[in-house]
Design a protein around this motif. Sequence first.
Motif, PDB file in Angstrom:
ATOM      1  N   PRO A 217       9.107   0.877  12.452  1.00  0.00           N
ATOM      2  CA  PRO A 217       9.337   1.960  11.476  1.00  0.00           C
ATOM      3  C   PRO A 217       8.692   1.689  10.123  1.00  0.00           C
ATOM      4  O   PRO A 217       9.305   1.871   9.063  1.00  0.00           O
ATOM      5  CB  PRO A 217      10.861   1.995  11.373  1.00  0.00           C
ATOM      6  N   TYR A 218       7.447   1.275  10.135  1.00  0.00           N
ATOM      7  CA  TYR A 218       6.757   0.933   8.899  1.00  0.00           C
ATOM      8  C   TYR A 218       5.970   2.141   8.392  1.00  0.00           C
ATOM      9  O   TYR A 218       5.372   2.880   9.171  1.00  0.00           O
ATOM     10  CB  TYR A 218       5.778  -0.223   9.111  1.00  0.00           C
ATOM     11  N   GLU A 219       5.952   2.319   7.083  1.00  0.00           N
ATOM     12  CA  GLU A 219       5.184   3.395   6.462  1.00  0.00           C
ATOM     13  C   GLU A 219       3.872   2.827   5.913  1.00  0.00           C
ATOM     14  O   GLU A 219       3.880   1.852   5.165  1.00  0.00           O
ATOM     15  CB  GLU A 219       5.990   4.041   5.328  1.00  0.00           C
ATOM     16  N   VAL A 220       2.776   3.465   6.292  1.00  0.00           N
ATOM     17  CA  VAL A 220       1.453   2.964   5.929  1.00  0.00           C
ATOM     18  C   VAL A 220       0.706   4.034   5.137  1.00  0.00           C
ATOM     19  O   VAL A 220       0.763   5.221   5.460  1.00  0.00           O
ATOM     20  CB  VAL A 220       0.639   2.578   7.185  1.00  0.00           C
ATOM     21  N   GLU A 221      -0.018   3.596   4.110  1.00  0.00           N
ATOM     22  CA  GLU A 221      -0.716   4.558   3.250  1.00  0.00           C
ATOM     23  C   GLU A 221      -2.020   3.952   2.735  1.00  0.00           C
ATOM     24  O   GLU A 221      -2.106   2.755   2.434  1.00  0.00           O
ATOM     25  CB  GLU A 221       0.185   4.921   2.068  1.00  0.00           C
ATOM     26  N   PHE A 222      -3.039   4.805   2.658  1.00  0.00           N
ATOM     27  CA  PHE A 222      -4.314   4.423   2.042  1.00  0.00           C
ATOM     28  C   PHE A 222      -4.497   5.268   0.787  1.00  0.00           C
ATOM     29  O   PHE A 222      -4.315   6.492   0.816  1.00  0.00           O
ATOM     30  CB  PHE A 222      -5.481   4.667   2.998  1.00  0.00           C
ATOM     31  N   VAL A 223      -4.865   4.618  -0.331  1.00  0.00           N
ATOM     32  CA  VAL A 223      -5.026   5.313  -1.602  1.00  0.00           C
ATOM     33  C   VAL A 223      -6.352   4.886  -2.226  1.00  0.00           C
ATOM     34  O   VAL A 223      -6.722   3.702  -2.186  1.00  0.00           O
ATOM     35  CB  VAL A 223      -3.866   4.990  -2.576  1.00  0.00           C
ATOM     36  N   LEU A 224      -7.053   5.862  -2.807  1.00  0.00           N
ATOM     37  CA  LEU A 224      -8.311   5.584  -3.513  1.00  0.00           C
ATOM     38  C   LEU A 224      -8.208   6.122  -4.930  1.00  0.00           C
ATOM     39  O   LEU A 224      -7.799   7.271  -5.146  1.00  0.00           O
ATOM     40  CB  LEU A 224      -9.485   6.252  -2.786  1.00  0.00           C
ATOM     41  N   GLN A 225      -8.562   5.282  -5.906  1.00  0.00           N
ATOM     42  CA  GLN A 225      -8.516   5.663  -7.314  1.00  0.00           C
ATOM     43  C   GLN A 225      -9.893   5.485  -7.940  1.00  0.00           C
ATOM     44  O   GLN A 225     -10.676   4.629  -7.523  1.00  0.00           O
ATOM     45  CB  GLN A 225      -7.506   4.794  -8.078  1.00  0.00           C
ATOM     46  N   ASP A 226     -10.168   6.297  -8.981  1.00  0.00           N
ATOM     47  CA  ASP A 226     -11.415   6.108  -9.709  1.00  0.00           C
ATOM     48  C   ASP A 226     -11.237   4.979 -10.725  1.00  0.00           C
ATOM     49  O   ASP A 226     -10.163   4.372 -10.824  1.00  0.00           O
ATOM     50  CB  ASP A 226     -11.894   7.412 -10.366  1.00  0.00           C
ATOM     51  N   GLN A 227     -12.285   4.697 -11.496  1.00  0.00           N
ATOM     52  CA  GLN A 227     -12.233   3.548 -12.397  1.00  0.00           C
ATOM     53  C   GLN A 227     -11.285   3.746 -13.574  1.00  0.00           C
ATOM     54  O   GLN A 227     -10.977   2.792 -14.297  1.00  0.00           O
ATOM     55  CB  GLN A 227     -13.632   3.222 -12.909  1.00  0.00           C
ATOM     56  N   ASP A 228     -10.802   4.982 -13.738  1.00  0.00           N
ATOM     57  CA  ASP A 228      -9.793   5.248 -14.774  1.00  0.00           C
ATOM     58  C   ASP A 228      -8.388   5.306 -14.204  1.00  0.00           C
ATOM     59  O   ASP A 228      -7.458   5.791 -14.858  1.00  0.00           O
ATOM     60  CB  ASP A 228     -10.114   6.565 -15.487  1.00  0.00           C
ATOM     61  N   SER A 229      -8.238   4.837 -12.944  1.00  0.00           N
ATOM     62  CA  SER A 229      -6.950   4.793 -12.241  1.00  0.00           C
ATOM     63  C   SER A 229      -6.412   6.168 -11.873  1.00  0.00           C
ATOM     64  O   SER A 229      -5.221   6.319 -11.595  1.00  0.00           O
ATOM     65  CB  SER A 229      -5.901   4.021 -13.070  1.00  0.00           C
ATOM     66  N   ASN A 230      -7.286   7.173 -11.863  1.00  0.00           N
ATOM     67  CA  ASN A 230      -6.871   8.489 -11.388  1.00  0.00           C
ATOM     68  C   ASN A 230      -6.942   8.511  -9.858  1.00  0.00           C
ATOM     69  O   ASN A 230      -7.960   8.122  -9.279  1.00  0.00           O
ATOM     70  CB  ASN A 230      -7.778   9.584 -11.951  1.00  0.00           C
ATOM     71  N   GLN A 231      -5.892   8.955  -9.228  1.00  0.00           N
ATOM     72  CA  GLN A 231      -5.863   8.990  -7.768  1.00  0.00           C
ATOM     73  C   GLN A 231      -6.702  10.159  -7.262  1.00  0.00           C
ATOM     74  O   GLN A 231      -6.454  11.307  -7.615  1.00  0.00           O
ATOM     75  CB  GLN A 231      -4.419   9.122  -7.284  1.00  0.00           C
TER      76      GLN A 231
END
Length: 291
Positions: free
Chosen positions: A145-159
């Motif tokens: 029951p693990y939750e997995v996520e991929f996130v990408l941010q720009d160089q200003d930390s905006n998602q």
Amino acid sequence: MKSNSPAIKLFLVVAFSCTSLLVSLTPLLAKPRVGSSLSDALLYERLRQRQAQGKTYGGLRLRSDPKKTLAQATTFNLPPLPPGSAPGGRVRGGAKRGGCLVAKPDLTALAPFSQEANSVINVWGKTMVDHPSWFFYVPYTKDLPYEVEFVLQDQDSNQIYEKAIALPDKPGVIRVSLPPTAPALAVDKQYHWFFTINCDKEKNSPPTFLEGVIQRVQLNPTIVKELQTTEPLKRYAIYAQNGIWYEALTILAQLRQNNPQDAALQAEWRNLLSSIRLDDIAAEPILSDKP
């Protein structure tokens, strides 16, 4: 002496012909050059056999000498870190972190990394495409029951992109791609990616995670033109030689999936991962090549 002249002439003609034949066969009988890797020799022999049989690699028929098609460098050339502050990062999940089951190999990003004298790890790689793919070794399966996520941010930390990731049926290497609907990576910009697994249902413990920086770059027009007109295996070599990790990895993963029993490609895969010190992941299966 005069009666022996025809015999002498015949002997000289035969000797000259044999010498010429040996000279012409020398390149075919030559061993791999000193300093070439074992996988170079294996891959050359495999390509030679497939060309003789009229077979293909990556959907493309081998039209030229396989020695010219062979990747000239199977070791990835790690580029220097970008100027400015070090990118940092995390290439391994870390055993017992966040309540996750202990696994060997551990959760791992298939990404180049370097380690500073102060033990700080920098995970950083280049791409040439606006929507690249990442590869991760995941030791956990969908029955957990693990939750997995991929996130990408720009160089200003905006998602700029976020995606829930389904755990696979069995442990192995999975692919996560930036879809065409997501914002394209800009040239010469750095982006921060995270691959996070929350193993604690109550979320009382911090998740285990991987992180790194990717930068889109451009190569000179001559190399770009060559990339557009050559077969996949040679493209892989060009990317590896020029330190373009994400395309080198993606092409070789696709070739392996198209030719799962090919020992030469398996050796090439081992060499590539060994060049970034991820030998323990090389034997793990590639589970999917789809975005």
